[in-house]
Design an enzyme around this catalytic site. Structure first.
Site, PDB file in Angstrom:
ATOM      1  N   GLY A  19       0.909  -1.405   0.061  1.00 43.06           N
ATOM      2  CA  GLY A  19      -0.139  -0.183  -0.597  1.00 43.06           C
ATOM      3  C   GLY A  19       0.729   1.228  -0.302  1.00 43.06           C
ATOM      4  N   PRO A  23       7.777   6.867  -5.082  1.00 44.61           N
ATOM      5  CG  PRO A  23       8.808   8.836  -4.907  1.00 44.61           C
ATOM      6  CD  PRO A  23       8.683   7.554  -4.202  1.00 44.61           C
ATOM      7  CB  ALA A  24       6.519   6.596 -10.815  1.00 46.37           C
ATOM      8  N   GLY A  26      13.573   8.082  -9.819  1.00 44.21           N
ATOM      9  CA  GLY A  26      14.276   7.954  -8.497  1.00 44.21           C
ATOM     10  C   GLY A  26      15.566   8.510  -9.144  1.00 44.21           C
ATOM     11  CG  LEU A  27      19.748  11.496  -8.622  1.00 46.00           C
ATOM     12  CD1 LEU A  27      19.628  12.558  -9.628  1.00 46.00           C
ATOM     13  CD2 LEU A  27      20.048  12.115  -7.867  1.00 46.00           C
ATOM     14  N   GLY A  28      19.703   8.203 -10.044  1.00 43.51           N
ATOM     15  CA  GLY A  28      20.673   7.279  -9.405  1.00 43.51           C
ATOM     16  C   GLY A  28      21.848   7.469  -8.941  1.00 43.51           C
ATOM     17  CG  ASP A  56      18.859   2.919  -6.819  1.00 40.73           C
ATOM     18  OD1 ASP A  56      17.925   2.161  -6.649  1.00 40.73           O
ATOM     19  OD2 ASP A  56      19.767   3.008  -7.462  1.00 40.73           O
ATOM     20  CE1 TYR A  61      26.267   1.305  -7.607  1.00 43.91           C
ATOM     21  CE2 TYR A  61      24.021   3.036  -6.722  1.00 43.91           C
ATOM     22  CZ  TYR A  61      24.647   1.263  -7.059  1.00 43.91           C
ATOM     23  OH  TYR A  61      23.407   0.666  -8.371  1.00 43.91           O
ATOM     24  CE  LYS A  89      20.245   0.025  -5.842  1.00 45.16           C
ATOM     25  NZ  LYS A  89      21.172   0.708  -5.614  1.00 45.16           N
ATOM     26  CG  HIS A 122      23.686  -4.295  -5.431  1.00 50.30           C
ATOM     27  ND1 HIS A 122      24.208  -3.195  -4.892  1.00 50.30           N
ATOM     28  CD2 HIS A 122      23.023  -3.446  -7.070  1.00 50.30           C
ATOM     29  CE1 HIS A 122      24.804  -2.162  -6.079  1.00 50.30           C
ATOM     30  NE2 HIS A 122      23.993  -3.062  -7.154  1.00 50.30           N
TER      31      HIS A 122
HETATM   32  N1  NAP Z   1      20.727  -2.727  -9.585  1.00 49.52           N
HETATM   33  C1  NAP Z   1      21.675  -2.585  -9.950  1.00 49.52           C
HETATM   34  O1  NAP Z   1      22.580  -3.204 -10.598  1.00 49.52           O
HETATM   35  C2  NAP Z   1      22.199  -1.263 -10.773  1.00 49.52           C
HETATM   36  C3  NAP Z   1      23.540  -1.556 -11.787  1.00 49.52           C
HETATM   37  C4  NAP Z   1      23.559  -1.017 -12.473  1.00 49.52           C
HETATM   38  C5  NAP Z   1      23.017   0.649 -12.080  1.00 49.52           C
HETATM   39  N2  NAP Z   1      21.899   0.244 -11.696  1.00 49.52           N
HETATM   40  C6  NAP Z   1      21.964   2.248 -10.899  1.00 49.52           C
HETATM   41  O2  NAP Z   1      20.422   2.792 -11.588  1.00 49.52           O
HETATM   42  C7  NAP Z   1      21.935   4.284 -11.892  1.00 49.52           C
HETATM   43  C8  NAP Z   1      21.355   4.518 -13.729  1.00 49.52           C
HETATM   44  O3  NAP Z   1      22.524   4.052 -14.130  1.00 49.52           O
HETATM   45  P1  NAP Z   1      23.503   4.726 -14.914  1.00 49.52           P
HETATM   46  O4  NAP Z   1      23.565   5.500 -13.892  1.00 49.52           O
HETATM   47  O5  NAP Z   1      24.582   3.517 -15.513  1.00 49.52           O
HETATM   48  O6  NAP Z   1      22.276   4.636 -16.442  1.00 49.52           O
HETATM   49  P2  NAP Z   1      21.835   5.981 -17.069  1.00 49.52           P
HETATM   50  O7  NAP Z   1      20.963   6.397 -16.112  1.00 49.52           O
HETATM   51  O8  NAP Z   1      20.936   5.334 -18.278  1.00 49.52           O
HETATM   52  O9  NAP Z   1      22.845   7.246 -17.705  1.00 49.52           O
HETATM   53  C9  NAP Z   1      23.023   7.557 -17.100  1.00 49.52           C
HETATM   54  C10 NAP Z   1      23.716   8.935 -18.034  1.00 49.52           C
HETATM   55  O10 NAP Z   1      23.321   9.756 -19.084  1.00 49.52           O
HETATM   56  C11 NAP Z   1      23.432  10.950 -18.173  1.00 49.52           C
HETATM   57  N3  NAP Z   1      22.278  11.726 -18.978  1.00 49.52           N
HETATM   58  C12 NAP Z   1      21.241  11.115 -18.036  1.00 49.52           C
HETATM   59  N4  NAP Z   1      20.305  12.322 -17.645  1.00 49.52           N
HETATM   60  C13 NAP Z   1      20.471  13.233 -19.211  1.00 49.52           C
HETATM   61  C14 NAP Z   1      19.455  13.541 -20.076  1.00 49.52           C
HETATM   62  N5  NAP Z   1      18.737  14.343 -20.233  1.00 49.52           N
HETATM   63  N6  NAP Z   1      20.793  14.583 -21.566  1.00 49.52           N
HETATM   64  C15 NAP Z   1      21.831  13.567 -21.740  1.00 49.52           C
HETATM   65  N7  NAP Z   1      22.795  12.989 -20.774  1.00 49.52           N
HETATM   66  C16 NAP Z   1      22.069  12.678 -19.640  1.00 49.52           C
HETATM   67  C17 NAP Z   1      24.345  11.230 -17.330  1.00 49.52           C
HETATM   68  O11 NAP Z   1      25.055  12.234 -18.046  1.00 49.52           O
HETATM   69  P3  NAP Z   1      25.275  13.529 -17.433  1.00 49.52           P
HETATM   70  O12 NAP Z   1      25.944  13.059 -16.000  1.00 49.52           O
HETATM   71  O13 NAP Z   1      26.750  14.127 -17.891  1.00 49.52           O
HETATM   72  O14 NAP Z   1      23.761  14.491 -17.130  1.00 49.52           O
HETATM   73  C18 NAP Z   1      24.809  10.185 -17.522  1.00 49.52           C
HETATM   74  O15 NAP Z   1      26.007   9.895 -18.278  1.00 49.52           O
HETATM   75  C19 NAP Z   1      22.791   4.668 -11.639  1.00 49.52           C
HETATM   76  O16 NAP Z   1      23.167   5.165 -10.672  1.00 49.52           O
HETATM   77  C20 NAP Z   1      22.532   3.002  -9.942  1.00 49.52           C
HETATM   78  O17 NAP Z   1      21.831   3.653  -8.979  1.00 49.52           O
HETATM   79  C21 NAP Z   1      21.688   0.062 -10.909  1.00 49.52           C
END
Ligand code: NAP
Length: 340
Positions: A19, A23-24, A26-28, A56, A61, A89, A122
């Site tokens: 329930g 938020p749909a 999040g900030l990675g 997230d 990290y 995680k 994780h």
């Molecule tokens: N559970 C897991 O095993 C797992 C694995 C991988 C990742 N994650 C989580 O997922 C998050 C996101 O994944 P990710 O960081 O690999 O990939 P992503 O969010 O697909 O891509 C991030 C990249 O996109 C660029 N970007 C973001 N918004 C933009 C926009 N509006 N216009 C242009 N470029 C943009 C960012 O650069 P700028 O900074 O230059 O904007 C950054 O280099 C991670 O930070 C982490 O929290 C979890």
């Protein structure tokens, strides 16, 4: 609140099986190899001030302590803890039953929190490897997924809810066969499954499976992770933000293709967690998520994106392989059975 902020009330929410409303978007907070902890923490501050309410995080990290400092300053600025949704995680070297609760307490101490909204396992593999290691590196003690071992970890995850350190627990990087066993044996089922999801990697079967089972899909690498380290790239990887369909829709909307990826994700029903340290970009992503309610992609555009799936997994997980002559695909149970 600054003028450009998005009202958090206008950001879509996912209702979890408990329930609770998540938020749909999040900030990675994974800075890969190139974004220092301080910069991620600055982005957290800026993002929360402009309307993000979901973060997230993960111990691996290496920046939870800095994020904790940023959160404290945000409370001083009037943000309340109970309006935030904070996930962390359990890292792979903390799966032993006696390590789970202390690992969660360490994340809580670093983040200066009393409780997490979400705590995830994780990866389903207990294999240690050092942060930043090459994809060719292998742990000599690497093991396959062993369900009994995973359940010992999961029992401690359940205890975290019992003792109030985590409001919800979830999984990440799971497959249908692994989740099927977990759903059979869990006392508290996962509330979310965090999984790689972007237009070129839509995982329709797993996506449908988790939703059918009342588990919310959280999508990582929603933009196709254009900033991921070299070691995570192969010549076969495709680039979502260069896909002609994504570019065409971006041109219609007058936005960056990244925003189309985020908007599609929210509209499809997953919760993307895009990472950015640039205010312009993380703001644009939040706006893209909020715009789904007022200016959604057309049915034709949603259909067009459904057809550009390339089954292109970017985070392959090679470091988890446990024996010679294995392919990374084995980690993802491609035959519908858990690989041993
Ligand atoms: N559970 C897991 O095993 C797992 C694995 C991988 C990742 N994650 C989580 O997922 C998050 C996101 O994944 P990710 O960081 O690999 O990939 P992503 O969010 O697909 O891509 C991030 C990249 O996109 C660029 N970007 C973001 N918004 C933009 C926009 N509006 N216009 C242009 N470029 C943009 C960012 O650069 P700028 O900074 O230059 O904007 C950054 O280099 C991670 O930070 C982490 O929290 C979890």
């Amino acid at each position: 609140m600054n003028l450009e902020a998005v009202d958090p009330a206008l950001v879509p929410k996912r209702t979890l099986y408990t329930g609770a409303a998540m938020p749909a978007i999040g900030l990675g907070t994974f800075g890969s190899d190139h974004v220092p902890a301080e910069e991620i923490a600055t982005a957290v501050t800026g993002a929360v001030l402009c309307g993000y309410r979901h973060l997230d995080c993960a111990s691996v990290y290496g920046n939870e302590d800095r994020i904790g400092t940023a959160l404290q300053a945000l409370y001083a600025d009037g943000i309340r803890r109970d309006e935030l949704w904070i996930a962390s995680k359990l890292w792979n070297d903390k799966h032993a039953a006696e390590d789970v609760i202390p690992a969660c307490r360490k994340s809580l101490a670093d983040l200066r929190l009393d409780y997490l909204d979400m705590y995830l396992v994780h990866w389903p593999f207990p294999n240690f490897h050092p942060p930043g290691c090459s994809v060719d590196s292998r742990s000599p003690t690497a093991k396959p997924y062993i369900h009994d071992s995973f359940m010992r970890t999961w029992r401690q995850m359940e205890r975290l809810v019992d003792i109030g350190l985590a409001r919800h627990i979830g999984t990440s990087n799971m497959t249908i066969p692994k989740l099927t066993l977990l759903l059979r044996d869990a006392r508290l089922k996962p509330a979310v499954n965090e999984m790689e999801l972007h237009p070129h990697f839509q995982q329709p079967e797993l996506f449908d499976f988790v939703r059918r089972n009342g588990i919310e899909p959280v999508g990582y690498c929603p933009i196709g992770s254009p900033g991921r380290p070299e070691r995570d790239r192969t010549p076969y990887d495709t680039v979502d933000i260069e896909d002609p369909e994504i570019v065409r829709i971006a041109e219609r909307l007058g936005v960056h293709p990244a925003e189309v990826c985020v908007k599609w994700a929210v509209q499809r029903g997953q919760t993307p967690i895009p990472q950015s340290t640039k205010p312009r970009n993380y703001m644009a992503n939040l706006r893209a998520a909020a715009s789904v309610a007022t200016a959604p992609l057309t049915n034709e555009e949603m259909q067009a994106i459904a057809h550009i799936d390339r089954n292109c997994r970017l985070i392959k997980g090679q470091v988890f392989l446990w024996k010679d002559n294995q392919n990374w695909e084995d980690l993802w149970d491609p035959q519908g059975e858990i690989a041993t």
